[in-house]
Design a protein around this motif. Structure first.
Motif, PDB file in Angstrom:
ATOM      1  N   LEU A  86       0.846  -1.184   0.000  1.00  0.00           N
ATOM      2  CA  LEU A  86       0.000   0.000   0.000  1.00  0.00           C
ATOM      3  C   LEU A  86       0.888   1.243   0.000  1.00  0.00           C
ATOM      4  O   LEU A  86       2.069   1.198   0.343  1.00  0.00           O
ATOM      5  CB  LEU A  86      -0.921  -0.002   1.219  1.00  0.00           C
ATOM      6  N   THR A  87       0.305   2.378  -0.394  1.00  0.00           N
ATOM      7  CA  THR A  87       1.084   3.611  -0.503  1.00  0.00           C
ATOM      8  C   THR A  87       1.739   3.971   0.834  1.00  0.00           C
ATOM      9  O   THR A  87       2.882   4.431   0.863  1.00  0.00           O
ATOM     10  CB  THR A  87       0.182   4.757  -0.980  1.00  0.00           C
ATOM     11  N   GLU A  88       1.036   3.750   1.926  1.00  0.00           N
ATOM     12  CA  GLU A  88       1.583   4.077   3.238  1.00  0.00           C
ATOM     13  C   GLU A  88       2.797   3.211   3.560  1.00  0.00           C
ATOM     14  O   GLU A  88       3.784   3.680   4.141  1.00  0.00           O
ATOM     15  CB  GLU A  88       0.493   3.911   4.301  1.00  0.00           C
ATOM     16  N   ASP A  89       2.741   1.917   3.186  1.00  0.00           N
ATOM     17  CA  ASP A  89       3.905   1.037   3.372  1.00  0.00           C
ATOM     18  C   ASP A  89       5.086   1.541   2.551  1.00  0.00           C
ATOM     19  O   ASP A  89       6.222   1.641   3.036  1.00  0.00           O
ATOM     20  CB  ASP A  89       3.572  -0.386   2.923  1.00  0.00           C
ATOM     21  N   TYR A  90       4.804   1.827   1.300  1.00  0.00           N
ATOM     22  CA  TYR A  90       5.817   2.313   0.356  1.00  0.00           C
ATOM     23  C   TYR A  90       6.474   3.601   0.877  1.00  0.00           C
ATOM     24  O   TYR A  90       7.686   3.785   0.781  1.00  0.00           O
ATOM     25  CB  TYR A  90       5.137   2.632  -0.969  1.00  0.00           C
ATOM     26  N   TYR A  91       5.647   4.504   1.380  1.00  0.00           N
ATOM     27  CA  TYR A  91       6.154   5.802   1.843  1.00  0.00           C
ATOM     28  C   TYR A  91       7.147   5.623   2.984  1.00  0.00           C
ATOM     29  O   TYR A  91       8.239   6.209   2.984  1.00  0.00           O
ATOM     30  CB  TYR A  91       4.986   6.685   2.289  1.00  0.00           C
ATOM     31  N   VAL A  92       6.775   4.818   3.970  1.00  0.00           N
ATOM     32  CA  VAL A  92       7.642   4.624   5.129  1.00  0.00           C
ATOM     33  C   VAL A  92       8.938   3.932   4.722  1.00  0.00           C
ATOM     34  O   VAL A  92      10.029   4.303   5.175  1.00  0.00           O
ATOM     35  CB  VAL A  92       6.888   3.815   6.208  1.00  0.00           C
ATOM     36  N   ALA A  93       8.860   2.930   3.840  1.00  0.00           N
ATOM     37  CA  ALA A  93      10.067   2.226   3.394  1.00  0.00           C
ATOM     38  C   ALA A  93      11.006   3.172   2.659  1.00  0.00           C
ATOM     39  O   ALA A  93      12.236   3.134   2.844  1.00  0.00           O
ATOM     40  CB  ALA A  93       9.679   1.051   2.498  1.00  0.00           C
ATOM     41  N   ASN A  94      10.441   4.048   1.835  1.00  0.00           N
ATOM     42  CA  ASN A  94      11.250   4.996   1.077  1.00  0.00           C
ATOM     43  C   ASN A  94      11.903   6.031   2.000  1.00  0.00           C
ATOM     44  O   ASN A  94      13.091   6.378   1.848  1.00  0.00           O
ATOM     45  CB  ASN A  94      10.356   5.690   0.042  1.00  0.00           C
ATOM     46  N   LYS A  95      11.145   6.507   2.962  1.00  0.00           N
ATOM     47  CA  LYS A  95      11.682   7.469   3.930  1.00  0.00           C
ATOM     48  C   LYS A  95      12.813   6.832   4.742  1.00  0.00           C
ATOM     49  O   LYS A  95      13.878   7.442   4.961  1.00  0.00           O
ATOM     50  CB  LYS A  95      10.552   7.936   4.853  1.00  0.00           C
ATOM     51  N   PHE A  96      12.602   5.619   5.178  1.00  0.00           N
ATOM     52  CA  PHE A  96      13.594   4.882   5.969  1.00  0.00           C
ATOM     53  C   PHE A  96      14.911   4.728   5.192  1.00  0.00           C
ATOM     54  O   PHE A  96      15.992   5.004   5.710  1.00  0.00           O
ATOM     55  CB  PHE A  96      13.000   3.516   6.316  1.00  0.00           C
ATOM     56  N   MET A  97      14.796   4.336   3.938  1.00  0.00           N
ATOM     57  CA  MET A  97      16.006   4.023   3.169  1.00  0.00           C
ATOM     58  C   MET A  97      16.707   5.279   2.679  1.00  0.00           C
ATOM     59  O   MET A  97      17.916   5.458   2.874  1.00  0.00           O
ATOM     60  CB  MET A  97      15.624   3.129   1.981  1.00  0.00           C
ATOM     61  N   LYS A  98      15.971   6.190   2.058  1.00  0.00           N
ATOM     62  CA  LYS A  98      16.609   7.331   1.396  1.00  0.00           C
ATOM     63  C   LYS A  98      16.923   8.464   2.369  1.00  0.00           C
ATOM     64  O   LYS A  98      17.924   9.168   2.197  1.00  0.00           O
ATOM     65  CB  LYS A  98      15.730   7.843   0.248  1.00  0.00           C
ATOM     66  N   GLY A  99      16.088   8.636   3.384  1.00  0.00           N
ATOM     67  CA  GLY A  99      16.272   9.781   4.270  1.00  0.00           C
ATOM     68  C   GLY A  99      16.984   9.486   5.565  1.00  0.00           C
ATOM     69  O   GLY A  99      17.476  10.407   6.221  1.00  0.00           O
TER      70      GLY A  99
END
Length: 891
Positions: free
Chosen positions: A105-118
């Motif tokens: 889901l978009t919320e899962d995707y968002y958190v994973a992206n924030k965790f990795m890139k930021g």
């Protein structure tokens, strides 16, 4: 009933689901959802059959020398956090990676992206959407300045011409295809062109089918652009006002040569090419939809831009009934792109290589260290894992050992990897067999959040089932690991909070300074209360202010490049990365079948979805089969320079000489040797990184066996004596299709061992014809069939459908026992034959008998008589083929 969305293709159909007191799940289409208006394809309609807990991963597990062991969440999360923290400290942030999925889901995707890139500070997060849609993303960004699908589904109904390129929409996007069918019925003057090397079910609707040579799409559309220019069919005023680069694009297109040159390059009839070009030229309201047949290529981005160039040159974009249209493959591939799920993107359509946009995201996230360069794309990522430069990988909601090209390389990579973490809903997959840590995630019906479909429509996916075992949402698992690694910014307690942050980021500094305003903006959805989020209705973005409703983009001629102009992209036709030769003379194309999805971890649980095309197959032209020394119905080996697989030869009638087709769905858990990903070459598009799943040089070899057979059994069975096997889920039983090389000296003893019948006094019936090479046996318990086995040296085995009906009976009659030994149903019509209509379980024999008995003349009459074709309509092309067959026989 809970309103939610389907977890399959990118159409994003609305679903109404309800769990009963007995645990049974009822599913129906949501008439209020704009994408599907109450319709579901057979996969969506069968969702209730796929939510059982058999085979589910229900607790965290760690692998040790003793094997997998269930552990508390704290132990599993500590293992992941400590492993990632140590590897980053020792080797830097680029030594770890995430490989995620359009199933998130978009919320899962968002958190994973924030965790990795930021927070970790690396862009090594890529997604299996790289394998299907990244060429479209690259094409959109080059042409429009942003990853934008400009149109909406209504445009298919308003168009006077629909061009489907590399899209078997009848099978892969069925409810959208049915909207085109109904629009065509209402307006017979509407035209449909299908451009595809295969004659698929979608061609049933086509006024013109162009079976172009695999990989030649750029020649065709460059030729169209050049021809439109010579015919004075360009919209020069619109081009002058709103675009840049036409001259360079025309120069590149001109290299395709004359119409005759294009036809020769595409291996098409020149008259067909001319007919298509003339139809496109005179039809202003034209939608050109494309999907995997375009994207999955080493020149996929150029194919996308060659299509877009033709629409820009004629000004056919952003208005009702016209435009290029990318049909996404997965339910949330679009949502993943919105949050920067690809390794070369940032959240909210911002760019990794833009310092100002990187700084904006970092400031918004209050991120300690921001990724400053693109990460590894999917294929490169697994090569880096094998090389040892990436030492830890966290895989979420995908099965790369089946789905990646050169899949055996992915197996080698994970076998060498220091730390492999997998979040999944099922325990036993090819990929999970190599995991050090397994984390149980929530599945469809249990998780809560949003998805975005192909027309930019954000919809809620709502939970209606309790969390099973210890399973957790993916976003929560990532947050737990992030907090253990000492990262702030992951104190979310609900998907509503994550969505709100995602919405606020989309409008954060959007258009600030010299930056052109990004069209992806859902700031108008920020600030919703929890109850507002729960009640959110489907809405297309952009939503800059509350209440915004935007159906189409670019209608004002303004694009997302800094100067507001669209870009023509020069596309030069080039050959695929690997060409056929004397050793590998055929070209392999891969794709989906009608009733299955990805690697069948969900659809493979549904008996009705298993019956249409139950086995892996190699579809090839009869003359090619003759030259290769293989026969229809027998097994053959498909071999490339990268791997091999075994499947049954089929003559589907829709494939040209020189090409073969094999579906993607079978894994090491459902077939002994049918992972077609192992055969596919690892070439990728240099712009997008998307692999070339549609063009791998192969050869076909005989796969000799001494016998063929099948088993229907209420219990799972070991198959040590079978050289080749496929597992198929039945209703109350498991079906195995078998073939073997090892002769069995004493058939009865061999059969008893195979079926695990140890009791010498068991109710056992058998028939053996040693001269004919035929053996049949059945095991009954209290008069009810427990298992049956049929073996022959030839392919003349009984039909499976009528035998399956035996498992519904509490007691077998004497006639049933005779039928088992004779290998056929005792009364006419008892054997429905192979399934044609999965929605209503109608077989080929049933339809043939109805046509003959009642003199049925068209598909509507068949539907009225036996229901087949009366729901999703995906089987209508097959019904029409049976009608044509009956007409030929009658004449």
């Amino acid at each position: 009933m809970i309103r939610t969305t389907c977890p399959y293709c990118g159409v994003g159909c609305g679903v109404r689901a309800e769990a009963g007191d007995d645990g049974a799940v009822t599913v129906a289409g949501d008439a209020l959802h704009p994408a599907s208006r109450g319709r579901l394809c057979v996969k969506g309609a069968a969702l209730g059959e796929t939510v059982g807990l058999e085979g589910r991963l229900l607790s965290p597990m760690l692998r040790s020398e003793a094997g997998l062991q269930a552990v508390p969440w704290e132990a599993a999360l500590d293992k992941v956090a400590e492993g990632f923290r140590r590897i980053v400290a020792e080797h830097g942030p680029d030594a770890v990676a995430l490989y995620v999925s359009g199933q998130l889901l978009t919320e899962d995707y968002y958190v994973a992206n924030k965790f990795m890139k930021g927070y970790i500070g690396s862009a090594n997060i890529d997604t299996n959407s790289r394998l299907c849609m990244s060429a479209a993303v690259a094409g959109h960004k080059r042409a429009f300045g942003e990853d934008i699908v400009p149109g909406c589904y209504e445009d298919f109904e308003l168009a006077d011409l629909v061009v489907l390129v590399g899209s078997n929409a009848a099978w892969c996007h069925p409810t959208l295809y049915q909207r085109i069918v109904r629009a065509r019925e209402a307006r017979p003057q509407m035209k449909v062109v299908v451009i595809d090397p295969r004659r698929t079910a979608t061609c049933d609707l086509a006024d013109l089918h162009l079976p172009l040579k695999p990989g030649s799409d750029v020649w065709l559309f460059n030729g169209l652009l050049a021809w439109l220019a010579t015919q004075g069919a360009l919209d020069s005023a619109w081009v002058e006002a709103h675009t840049a680069g036409l001259g360079e694009a025309l120069d590149a297109a001109g290299q395709a040569g004359s119409l005759l040159d294009v036809a020769k390059a595409c291996r098409l009839d020149p008259q067909q090419v001319l007919a298509f070009y003339e139809l496109f030229a005179r039809t202003e309201k034209t939608v050109t939809a494309f999907t995997m047949g375009v994207n999955q290529s080493s020149s996929g981005a150029d194919k996308v831009n060659a299509i877009i160039n033709c629409h820009l040159a004629t000004g056919r974009i952003g208005r009702p009934g016209m435009g290029p249209f990318s049909l996404t493959g997965q339910p949330n591939a679009m949502g993943g792109r919105e949050v920067g799920g690809l390794a070369n993107m940032l959240a909210a359509h911002m760019e990794l290589d833009d310092p100002a946009q990187r700084a904006a995201v970092q400031a918004f996230w209050d991120a300690p260290r921001m990724a400053h360069q693109p990460g590894l794309k999917a294929v490169d990522l697994f090569h880096a894992i094998e090389a040892g430069t990436v030492k830890a990988v966290w895989i979420m909601a995908t099965n790369p050992l089946v789905s990646l090209p050169e899949a055996d390389q992915a197996r080698r990579a994970l076998a060498k990897c220091e730390l492999v973490v997998v979040s999944d809903i099922v325990q036993d997959t090819d990929t999970n067999a190599l995991a050090h840590v397994l984390l149980p995630a929530l599945g469809w019906g249990e998780k809560d959040g949003t998805v975005t479909n192909s027309e930019r429509c954000i919809s809620r996916q709502r939970a209606f089932l309790p969390a099973p075992g210890q399973a957790r949402p993916d976003w929560e698992i990532v947050c737990d690991v992030a907090r253990r690694m000492g990262f702030n910014g992951f104190d979310f307690t609900s998907p509503h909070q994550i969505f709100d942050e995602h919405a606020r980021l989309s409008s954060w500094q959007n258009g600030a300074g010299s930056q052109r305003r990004r069209l992806f903006d859902i700031g108008g959805l920020a600030g919703m209360t929890h109850s507002d989020y729960d009640a959110l209705e489907p809405v297309q973005w952009p939503v800059c202010r509350p209440g915004d409703r935007t159906r189409r983009l670019f209608g004002d001629g303004r694009f997302s490049h800094p100067d507001g102009r669209a870009r023509f992209v020069p596309t030069r036709a080039r050959l695929p990365a690997h060409l056929p030769d004397d050793e590998f003379p055929l070209v392999l194309n891969t794709g989906r079948v009608r009733d299955q999805w990805h690697t069948m971890t969900r659809t493979g649980r549904s008996p009705r979805l298993a019956e249409h095309l139950p086995e892996p197959y190699i579809d090839m032209h009869p003359q090619d089969a003759l030259l290769c020394g293989v026969k229809e119905g027998e097994l053959a080996r498909l071999r490339s320079n990268w791997g091999a697989g075994v499947a049954r030869v089929r003559h589907g009638g829709g494939i040209a000489r020189g090409s073969v087709f094999m579906p993607i769905h079978w894994s090491g858990r459902t077939a002994s040797d049918a992972r077609v990903g192992a055969v596919v070459n690892p070439a990728v598009d240099p712009v997008s990184g998307e692999p070339e799943f549609k063009h791998t040089p192969v050869r076909i070899e005989p796969f000799g066996v001494n016998w063929y057979g099948f088993i229907l059994s209420r219990a799972e069975l070991p198959l040590e004596d079978a050289t080749n096997w496929t597992r198929i889920q039945g209703s109350g039983f498991v079906r195995y299709e078998l073939a073997g090389r090892k002769p069995f000296a004493e058939a009865g003893g061999w059969a008893r061992r195979l079926l695990r019948v140890e009791d010498e006094d068991a109710d056992w019936i058998e028939l053996e014809d040693r001269n004919g090479g035929v053996y049949r046996a059945a095991h009954l318990v209290d008069g009810r069939i427990e298992a049956c086995l049929f073996v022959s040296q030839r392919q003349d085995l009984p039909g499976r459908a009528w035998l399956a009906q035996m498992f519904d009976k509490a007691q077998l009659s004497p006639q049933d026992r005779i039928g088992l030994l004779s290998g056929r149903a005792r009364e006419q019509g008892a054997d429905p034959g192979p399934t044609v209509c999965s929605c209503f379980g109608v077989g080929r024999n049933t339809i043939r008998i109805a046509i003959e008995k009642h003199g049925l003349q068209d598909a509507a009459a068949v539907t009225a008589c036996v229901k087949a074709g009366g729901n999703c309509g995906s089987c209508v092309p097959e019904i029409r083929a049976l009608l044509a067959e009956a007409s030929v026989q009658a004449s």
